[in-house]
Design a protein around this motif. Sequence first.
Motif, PDB file in Angstrom:
ATOM      1  N   GLN A  53      23.199  27.002   1.544  1.00  0.00           N
ATOM      2  CA  GLN A  53      22.362  25.760   1.887  1.00  0.00           C
ATOM      3  C   GLN A  53      21.736  25.141   0.843  1.00  0.00           C
ATOM      4  O   GLN A  53      21.625  24.215   0.731  1.00  0.00           O
ATOM      5  CB  GLN A  53      21.010  26.712   2.565  1.00  0.00           C
ATOM      6  CG  GLN A  53      21.524  27.165   3.899  1.00  0.00           C
ATOM      7  CD  GLN A  53      20.135  28.084   4.389  1.00  0.00           C
ATOM      8  OE1 GLN A  53      19.131  27.789   4.269  1.00  0.00           O
ATOM      9  NE2 GLN A  53      20.545  29.229   5.023  1.00  0.00           N
TER      10      GLN A  53
ATOM     11  N   HIS B 266      11.847  21.479   1.041  1.00  0.00           N
ATOM     12  CA  HIS B 266      12.928  22.335   1.781  1.00  0.00           C
ATOM     13  C   HIS B 266      13.866  23.299   0.474  1.00  0.00           C
ATOM     14  O   HIS B 266      14.041  24.387   0.568  1.00  0.00           O
ATOM     15  CB  HIS B 266      13.876  21.718   2.629  1.00  0.00           C
ATOM     16  CG  HIS B 266      14.810  22.339   3.319  1.00  0.00           C
ATOM     17  ND1 HIS B 266      14.345  23.125   4.415  1.00  0.00           N
ATOM     18  CD2 HIS B 266      16.057  22.285   2.963  1.00  0.00           C
ATOM     19  CE1 HIS B 266      15.450  23.842   4.967  1.00  0.00           C
ATOM     20  NE2 HIS B 266      16.534  23.289   4.142  1.00  0.00           N
TER      21      HIS B 266
ATOM     22  N   ASN C 255      18.579  16.974   8.923  1.00  0.00           N
ATOM     23  CA  ASN C 255      18.111  17.749  10.167  1.00  0.00           C
ATOM     24  C   ASN C 255      19.116  19.137  10.363  1.00  0.00           C
ATOM     25  O   ASN C 255      18.788  20.058  10.902  1.00  0.00           O
ATOM     26  CB  ASN C 255      18.188  16.832  11.326  1.00  0.00           C
ATOM     27  CG  ASN C 255      17.104  15.790  11.112  1.00  0.00           C
ATOM     28  OD1 ASN C 255      16.125  16.138  10.698  1.00  0.00           O
ATOM     29  ND2 ASN C 255      17.204  14.866  11.842  1.00  0.00           N
ATOM     30  N   LYS C 256      20.459  18.817  10.417  1.00  0.00           N
ATOM     31  CA  LYS C 256      21.400  20.033  10.565  1.00  0.00           C
ATOM     32  C   LYS C 256      21.092  20.944   9.449  1.00  0.00           C
ATOM     33  O   LYS C 256      21.410  22.371   9.943  1.00  0.00           O
ATOM     34  CB  LYS C 256      22.867  19.240  10.275  1.00  0.00           C
ATOM     35  CG  LYS C 256      24.002  20.287  10.432  1.00  0.00           C
ATOM     36  CD  LYS C 256      25.227  19.670  10.180  1.00  0.00           C
ATOM     37  CE  LYS C 256      26.367  20.765  10.256  1.00  0.00           C
ATOM     38  NZ  LYS C 256      27.634  19.963   9.856  1.00  0.00           N
ATOM     39  N   GLN C 257      20.900  20.615   8.259  1.00  0.00           N
ATOM     40  CA  GLN C 257      20.628  21.712   7.198  1.00  0.00           C
ATOM     41  C   GLN C 257      19.289  22.346   7.647  1.00  0.00           C
ATOM     42  O   GLN C 257      19.223  23.620   7.266  1.00  0.00           O
ATOM     43  CB  GLN C 257      20.629  20.969   5.897  1.00  0.00           C
ATOM     44  CG  GLN C 257      21.894  20.436   5.471  1.00  0.00           C
ATOM     45  CD  GLN C 257      21.808  19.868   4.104  1.00  0.00           C
ATOM     46  OE1 GLN C 257      21.179  20.339   3.229  1.00  0.00           O
ATOM     47  NE2 GLN C 257      22.417  18.404   3.893  1.00  0.00           N
ATOM     48  N   GLN C 258      18.559  21.645   8.061  1.00  0.00           N
ATOM     49  CA  GLN C 258      17.127  22.390   8.705  1.00  0.00           C
ATOM     50  C   GLN C 258      17.541  23.415   9.586  1.00  0.00           C
ATOM     51  O   GLN C 258      16.912  24.505   9.747  1.00  0.00           O
ATOM     52  CB  GLN C 258      16.098  21.612   8.986  1.00  0.00           C
ATOM     53  CG  GLN C 258      15.366  20.682   8.033  1.00  0.00           C
ATOM     54  CD  GLN C 258      14.438  19.812   8.441  1.00  0.00           C
ATOM     55  OE1 GLN C 258      14.505  19.062   9.177  1.00  0.00           O
ATOM     56  NE2 GLN C 258      13.086  19.857   7.959  1.00  0.00           N
ATOM     57  N   TYR C 259      18.150  23.069  10.639  1.00  0.00           N
ATOM     58  CA  TYR C 259      18.514  23.743  11.757  1.00  0.00           C
ATOM     59  C   TYR C 259      19.372  24.956  11.274  1.00  0.00           C
ATOM     60  O   TYR C 259      19.198  26.092  11.682  1.00  0.00           O
ATOM     61  CB  TYR C 259      19.513  22.997  12.786  1.00  0.00           C
ATOM     62  CG  TYR C 259      19.898  23.747  13.856  1.00  0.00           C
ATOM     63  CD1 TYR C 259      18.982  23.877  15.174  1.00  0.00           C
ATOM     64  CD2 TYR C 259      21.122  24.179  14.020  1.00  0.00           C
ATOM     65  CE1 TYR C 259      19.626  24.746  16.143  1.00  0.00           C
ATOM     66  CE2 TYR C 259      21.527  24.936  15.054  1.00  0.00           C
ATOM     67  CZ  TYR C 259      20.667  25.311  16.208  1.00  0.00           C
ATOM     68  OH  TYR C 259      21.014  25.983  17.226  1.00  0.00           O
ATOM     69  N   GLN C 260      20.431  24.997  10.329  1.00  0.00           N
ATOM     70  CA  GLN C 260      21.143  26.065  10.002  1.00  0.00           C
ATOM     71  C   GLN C 260      20.148  26.981   9.007  1.00  0.00           C
ATOM     72  O   GLN C 260      20.346  28.217   9.162  1.00  0.00           O
ATOM     73  CB  GLN C 260      22.099  25.497   8.696  1.00  0.00           C
ATOM     74  CG  GLN C 260      23.260  24.655   9.586  1.00  0.00           C
ATOM     75  CD  GLN C 260      23.923  24.098   8.705  1.00  0.00           C
ATOM     76  OE1 GLN C 260      24.059  23.845   7.481  1.00  0.00           O
ATOM     77  NE2 GLN C 260      25.300  23.926   8.994  1.00  0.00           N
ATOM     78  N   THR C 261      19.149  26.425   8.286  1.00  0.00           N
ATOM     79  CA  THR C 261      18.309  27.340   7.705  1.00  0.00           C
ATOM     80  C   THR C 261      17.468  28.250   8.677  1.00  0.00           C
ATOM     81  O   THR C 261      17.354  29.412   8.420  1.00  0.00           O
ATOM     82  CB  THR C 261      17.102  26.528   6.795  1.00  0.00           C
ATOM     83  OG1 THR C 261      18.094  25.970   5.777  1.00  0.00           O
ATOM     84  CG2 THR C 261      16.137  27.456   6.216  1.00  0.00           C
ATOM     85  N   LEU C 262      16.859  27.379   9.747  1.00  0.00           N
ATOM     86  CA  LEU C 262      16.059  28.152  10.673  1.00  0.00           C
ATOM     87  C   LEU C 262      17.058  29.379  11.408  1.00  0.00           C
ATOM     88  O   LEU C 262      16.461  30.306  11.930  1.00  0.00           O
ATOM     89  CB  LEU C 262      15.462  27.172  11.700  1.00  0.00           C
ATOM     90  CG  LEU C 262      14.548  26.312  11.195  1.00  0.00           C
ATOM     91  CD1 LEU C 262      14.090  25.284  12.214  1.00  0.00           C
ATOM     92  CD2 LEU C 262      13.287  27.203  10.656  1.00  0.00           C
ATOM     93  N   ASN C 263      18.215  29.128  11.603  1.00  0.00           N
ATOM     94  CA  ASN C 263      19.143  30.158  12.322  1.00  0.00           C
ATOM     95  C   ASN C 263      20.049  30.818  11.377  1.00  0.00           C
ATOM     96  O   ASN C 263      20.785  31.430  11.853  1.00  0.00           O
ATOM     97  CB  ASN C 263      20.029  29.165  13.321  1.00  0.00           C
ATOM     98  CG  ASN C 263      19.314  28.678  14.524  1.00  0.00           C
ATOM     99  OD1 ASN C 263      18.615  29.468  15.195  1.00  0.00           O
ATOM    100  ND2 ASN C 263      19.281  27.292  14.702  1.00  0.00           N
TER     101      ASN C 263
END
Length: 118
Positions: free
Chosen positions: A50, A75, A34-42
């Motif tokens: 990533q 992802h 979940n943290k990695q998805q957030y970092q990708t989106l931001n």
Amino acid sequence: MKHILTTAVIALLLAACAQNKPAKNSLYYWGDFNKQQYQTLNNALTPQEQIANMEKYFLDAQSNYAKAAPGTHAHLGMLYAKVGNLAGAKTQFEMEKQAFPESATYMNFLLKNVVGEK
């Protein structure tokens, strides 16, 4: 009064024990996905950073003898496509489709539109 106090102490002890009980095992390994998805989106990390984090995620899942969570291969495939590694993207999309057959329609869409497969 003594009965009420005893009941309260027992309830307190049971509540404390319940909090120390390990969380129920999940069907999938989520790790810090979940943290990695957030970092990708931001755009918090470069695509290469990533990718390294996602590759570590899969090693962690394997070392925990757990299945990778739904969407994780897709992802990583999108990250590979972002840096031009279309062979890696294709492999990850195929792995997602194999692990989660219900994703086949979307993975086929990505294979066609991202990887360029006919």
